[in-house]
Design a protein around this motif. Structure first.
Motif, short mmCIF file in Angstrom:
data_model
loop_
_atom_site.label_atom_id
_atom_site.label_comp_id
_atom_site.label_asym_id
_atom_site.label_seq_id
_atom_site.Cartn_x
_atom_site.Cartn_y
_atom_site.Cartn_z
N UNK A 39 0.83 -1.21 0.00
CA UNK A 39 0.00 0.00 0.00
C UNK A 39 0.86 1.26 0.00
N UNK A 40 0.29 2.32 -0.56
CA UNK A 40 0.95 3.63 -0.53
C UNK A 40 -0.13 4.70 -0.47
N UNK A 41 -0.01 5.63 0.49
CA UNK A 41 -0.95 6.74 0.63
C UNK A 41 -0.14 8.02 0.80
N UNK A 42 -0.56 9.07 0.12
CA UNK A 42 0.12 10.35 0.23
C UNK A 42 -0.88 11.49 0.33
N UNK A 43 -0.46 12.58 0.95
CA UNK A 43 -1.22 13.83 0.98
C UNK A 43 -0.32 14.91 0.41
N UNK A 44 -0.66 15.40 -0.78
CA UNK A 44 0.16 16.38 -1.47
C UNK A 44 -0.10 17.81 -1.01
N UNK A 45 -1.18 18.03 -0.28
CA UNK A 45 -1.53 19.39 0.14
C UNK A 45 -2.08 19.40 1.57
N UNK A 46 -1.27 18.98 2.56
CA UNK A 46 -1.78 18.91 3.94
C UNK A 46 -2.12 20.27 4.53
N UNK A 47 -1.62 21.35 3.96
CA UNK A 47 -1.90 22.69 4.47
C UNK A 47 -3.03 23.37 3.71
N UNK A 55 -5.22 17.39 9.52
CA UNK A 55 -4.18 17.15 8.51
C UNK A 55 -3.06 18.17 8.52
N UNK A 56 -3.33 19.43 8.87
CA UNK A 56 -2.30 20.47 8.83
C UNK A 56 -1.26 20.30 9.94
N UNK A 57 -1.64 19.68 11.05
CA UNK A 57 -0.74 19.59 12.20
C UNK A 57 -0.35 18.15 12.55
N UNK A 58 -0.97 17.18 11.92
CA UNK A 58 -0.81 15.80 12.37
C UNK A 58 0.62 15.28 12.18
N UNK A 59 1.24 15.63 11.05
CA UNK A 59 2.58 15.10 10.77
C UNK A 59 3.58 15.55 11.83
N UNK A 60 3.59 16.84 12.15
CA UNK A 60 4.53 17.34 13.15
C UNK A 60 4.18 16.85 14.56
N UNK A 61 2.89 16.57 14.79
CA UNK A 61 2.50 16.09 16.12
C UNK A 61 3.07 14.71 16.43
N UNK A 62 3.52 13.98 15.40
CA UNK A 62 4.12 12.67 15.63
C UNK A 62 5.40 12.77 16.45
N UNK A 106 2.62 26.39 0.29
CA UNK A 106 3.40 26.06 1.48
C UNK A 106 3.41 24.56 1.75
N UNK A 107 2.53 23.80 1.08
CA UNK A 107 2.48 22.35 1.29
C UNK A 107 3.60 21.61 0.58
#
Length: 449
Positions: free
Chosen positions: A216-224, A323-330, A245-246
């Motif tokens: 599987x592969x999932x991506x978000x190209x515009x999280x912001x 989605x805008x903050x989830x990646x950094x919250x890791x 900015x994304x």
């Protein structure tokens, strides 16, 4: 350059999906020469009622609502439209962002978003294609994407998603298949694909020959991406334009999985599976699980193993909100941890359908999550239809169960006045595009004909 390549991919995927539909029709046409031909179907729901939403100033405003939901079907093909008109006290069309223009009735793309869905087949068929609203979507066993929906902010935000699932058994070649999802075909941002294979089918060995492996592969190209109409950049970056900015914040997650049916005998089946996933630039995790099904009863159990900077189901029902903050919250997940899920589903005296799951970590910072659903079986209770869906995460204590934070909920109760008319009460706890938890109440008279 990325957008151009995505447009090309989109055209190819749609062409492939509906090309497959054409082939399927060709095959079914041969089969149906000696059987009943597909029938044309039409259904119209007319809803009249009141609704309320948060406007650009954060105030709740009530509207008189008139909704038309025509649905057309022919064989496995189906189309549903959402033609909703909401008027304020001055009988002007809804304008939540107060820009002087009626919401969702001004641009060409607005009219495309009136398509609630277009589908071919049904989920679980060898071929399933759906464009439009995606209420809930799980990729594989859910380690990467579970319960994702593109209508969290509906009807303030409309998206025209795309889901194409194909199993090679459609062509008598069950060795391979795939599942795929796009959040919005007019603004490709969240893209998911799982390709799977049954590599040992040629072996005459029960169980082993049904082994399934997937990637599987999932991506978000515009999280912001900007959702909030109160944000001055909303019109600048809203679909189909991306927030520049994304570019340096794109999210990527990949995984592998395996599945094998341990037992299949009559009404009893046991399927076991194992998954592993890695979030690009962050951590990794995995799970092992089993699903037992016997006639009307189902039981699910999972044991989860997560490393630092990793979370179960990164793309979950709340993803559009976080989605805008989830990646950094890791980065706040500084220790490895284990977790589990226990779930069940069954029917009660052929009157009610019930589903429930509880998931938690043994030593993580977040509280448990509950997902539950209860609905009446159609026609089981004279004149009454009812359903309740509840999703609550990060529960700290019993009192927290009733708070609006981290909750998605809907209660629907319908009373049939006649064969054509029904009075419906709907209560929803969801979110506004500004990220605020909100309650919405609808009282409608629905006419079906």
């Amino acid at each position: 350059m990325v957008k151009k390549s995505l447009v090309i991919m989109l055209v190819l995927l749609i062409a492939f999906g509906f090309g497959i539909v054409g082939v399927a029709f060709g095959q079914s046409g041969d089969d149906e020469k000696s059987s009943e031909k597909p029938k044309f179907g039409f259904n119209m729901n007319l809803n009249i009622g009141l609704s309320s939403y948060e406007d650009s100033s954060g105030q709740q405003i009530a509207f008189q609502k008139f909704s038309f939901f025509p649905e057309f079907s022919y064989g496995k093909l189906g189309v549903g439209l959402d033609l909703t008109f909401e008027f304020d006290g001055d009988f002007k069309l809804r304008d939540l962002d107060n820009d002087g223009k009626a919401d969702t009735w001004t641009k060409f793309t607005d009219y495309l978003y009136k398509i609630y869905y277009v589908r071919y087949g049904h989920k679980g068929d060898p071929l399933y294609v759906r464009a439009g609203a995606i209420e809930t979507y799980t990729l594989g066993h859910g380690l990467i994407m579970e319960g994702y929906n593109n209508i969290l902010f509906y009807p303030q935000i409309h998206q025209l998603g795309l889901n194409v699932d194909l199993d090679g058994s459609l062509f008598n070649f069950p060795l391979i298949g795939f599942e795929s999802i796009v959040d919005d075909v007019l603004d490709w941002d969240i893209i998911g694909l799982r390709v799977y294979s049954r590599p040992l089918m040629s072996l005459d060995v029960p169980i082993i020959n049904q082994l399934k492996v997937g990637a599987s592969f999932v991506t978000d190209l515009d999280p912001l991406e900007v959702y909030d109409p109160r944000n001055p950049d909303y019109e600048k970056y809203r679909s189909p334009k991306d927030n520049p900015d994304s570019k340096d914040n794109r999210v990527k997650e990949f995984g592998i999985d395996t599945e094998v049916p341990l037992l299949q005998k009559g009404k009893l089946s046991i399927i076991s599976y194992a998954d592993y996933a890695k979030i690009g630039g962050k951590g990794s995790g995995g799970l092992i699980g089993s699903t037992l099904t016997y006639d009307w009863f189902r039981f699910i159990a999972q044991l989860r193993f997560f490393g630092k900077q990793f979370v179960m189901s990164y793309f979950d029902p709340y993803y559009e909100l976080d989605r805008a903050t989830k990646y950094n919250s890791l980065d706040t997940i500084t220790d490895s941890y284990m977790g589990y899920l226990l779930g069940t589903g069954f029917s009660i005296l052929n009157l009610l359908q019930f589903q429930f799951s509880w998931s938690d970590g043994f030593n993580d910072a977040e509280g448990p999550r509950i997902q539950s659903g209860l609905s009446t079986v159609e026609g089981a209770i004279p004149k009454i239809d009812a359903s309740f869906a509840f999703d609550k995460k990060d529960i700290d204590n019993f009192k927290d169960l009733f708070s609006g934070a981290d909750t998605i909920m809907q209660l629907t109760v319908g009373y049939k006045v006649s064969g054509m008319a029904k009075i419906v009460f709907i209560f929803k706890r969801t979110y506004t595009p500004s990220g605020k938890s909100t309650d919405q109440t609808f009282i409608e008279t629905q006419f079906s004909f």
